[in-house]
Design a protein around this motif. Structure first.
Motif, mmCIF file in Angstrom:
data_model
loop_
_atom_site.group_PDB
_atom_site.id
_atom_site.type_symbol
_atom_site.label_atom_id
_atom_site.label_comp_id
_atom_site.label_asym_id
_atom_site.label_seq_id
_atom_site.Cartn_x
_atom_site.Cartn_y
_atom_site.Cartn_z
ATOM 1 N N MET A 1 0.857 -1.189 0.000
ATOM 2 C CA MET A 1 0.000 0.000 0.000
ATOM 3 C C MET A 1 0.891 1.236 0.000
ATOM 4 N N SER A 2 0.625 2.182 -0.938
ATOM 5 C CA SER A 2 1.511 3.320 -1.114
ATOM 6 C C SER A 2 1.373 4.331 0.018
ATOM 7 N N PHE A 3 2.409 5.175 0.122
ATOM 8 C CA PHE A 3 2.439 6.230 1.144
ATOM 9 C C PHE A 3 1.242 7.159 0.978
ATOM 10 N N LEU A 4 0.912 7.522 -0.284
ATOM 11 C CA LEU A 4 -0.198 8.438 -0.546
ATOM 12 C C LEU A 4 -1.530 7.842 -0.114
ATOM 13 N N ILE A 5 -1.738 6.567 -0.420
ATOM 14 C CA ILE A 5 -2.997 5.922 -0.025
ATOM 15 C C ILE A 5 -3.133 5.890 1.494
ATOM 16 N N ALA A 35 -1.649 -3.495 4.715
ATOM 17 C CA ALA A 35 -0.464 -2.884 4.112
ATOM 18 C C ALA A 35 0.775 -3.742 4.274
ATOM 19 N N ASP A 36 0.856 -4.475 5.385
ATOM 20 C CA ASP A 36 2.050 -5.279 5.662
ATOM 21 C C ASP A 36 1.800 -6.778 5.504
ATOM 22 N N ALA A 240 4.668 3.815 7.699
ATOM 23 C CA ALA A 240 3.209 3.738 7.584
ATOM 24 C C ALA A 240 2.541 4.638 8.620
ATOM 25 N N ALA A 243 2.695 8.267 7.452
ATOM 26 C CA ALA A 243 1.725 8.518 6.389
ATOM 27 C C ALA A 243 0.321 8.719 6.964
#
Length: 286
Positions: A1-5, A35-36, A240, A243
């Motif tokens: 899962m991206s930083f922006l999301i 995410a992980d 995470a 973010a």
């Protein structure tokens, strides 16, 4: 899962922090678990540890901005705060070495049991049966014809009645172990003791601080069963967490300055709905 999301999801974390006193735990644990997922069985363990960092930062802002007359309901409750902190350290320490399945399904089962309790028992979604307050009658006078009667109502207040000191240790332990911050236990207790949702959720934030501060310290210092992994400090996914916080902090500040007006019943049902969504997400991730 991206930083922006993750930063965008942080917006939801901010909303739950202010409106429900969650500090983001019930959003953070499912999101970080997903995410992980590459960490396998360690994903939920990292999620509960990361949740402590997110909740700590997010709970500070609403606690500082809460009106003093509201916070005064917790004045003198130092023993409660001490037991919450001790429980937070114990729960976080156990979570570092506990099997993934126990944490994951413990989260789901606890959420399910809490939802059933909130729906079935009166006091959260609907008023509890009224009970007469304890009274003491004081009689003053010098004779039969001059007797005056004064009734004194004894009350310990919603926060005192709803949060017995001895519950601090089990609340802190379970909350830190599952990464939920404690509000899932403290908010229903305070509401059943007579606090409206805005008061109960506001008081949940300082109580969450007492739990997650020692829990975070343990999570940063102890990796436990989590193997060395890039991006982790101890068992905390710091990137995470950053973010999520970038998205959540502005929302927390905005909503504390301009809190939305939500009918108490809608507020309470929304609390239950969010619990259900969190439990379903973690169960599906497994």
């Amino acid at each position: 899962m991206s930083f922006l999301i993750l930063a965008l999801i942080g917006l939801a974390v901010g909303v739950t922090t202010v409106l429900f006193g969650f500090g983001g735990g019930f959003v953070t644990v499912p999101v970080i678990t997903i995410a992980d997922l590459a960490l396998g069985d360690d994903a939920v363990r990292v999620a509960t540890a990361t949740s402590a960092l997110v909740m700590l930062v997010n709970a500070v802002v609403p606690t500082v901005s809460t009106r003093r007359e509201v916070l005064s309901r917790l004045s003198g409750r130092w023993a409660l705060f001490a037991l919450l902190a001790a429980g937070g350290a114990v729960g976080a320490g156990v979570a570092r070495v506990a099997p993934d399945a126990i944490i994951r399904w413990g989260f789901v089962v606890y959420i399910g049991a809490t939802i059933v309790d909130l729906v079935v028992r009166p006091g959260f979604l609907r008023p509890a049966p009224a009970t007469a307050p304890a009274t003491t009658t004081v009689v003053a006078g010098t004779g039969p014809a001059t007797t005056a009667t004064t009734t004194v109502v004894a009350s310990t207040g919603p926060a005192a009645a709803g949060l017995p000191t001895w519950l601090g240790l089990p609340i802190g332990s379970v909350a830190a172990f599952l990464g939920v911050g404690g509000s899932v236990m403290t908010v229903p207790l305070m509401r059943r003791a007579g606090s409206p949702m805005p008061i109960a959720t506001s008081l949940a934030n300082p109580l969450t601080l007492a739990i997650v501060a020692p829990a975070l310290a343990v999570s940063l210092l102890l990796r436990g069963a989590v193997p060395p992994t890039p991006g982790l400090v101890g068992s905390v996914d710091v990137l995470a967490a950053v973010a999520l916080l970038l998205g959540s902090i502005p929302v927390v500040v905005l909503l504390r300055r301009r809190p939305p007006r939500i009918p108490d019943g809608v507020h309470a049902w929304s609390y239950v709905a969010l619990l259900a969504a969190a439990g379903i997400t973690v169960a599906a991730a497994g």
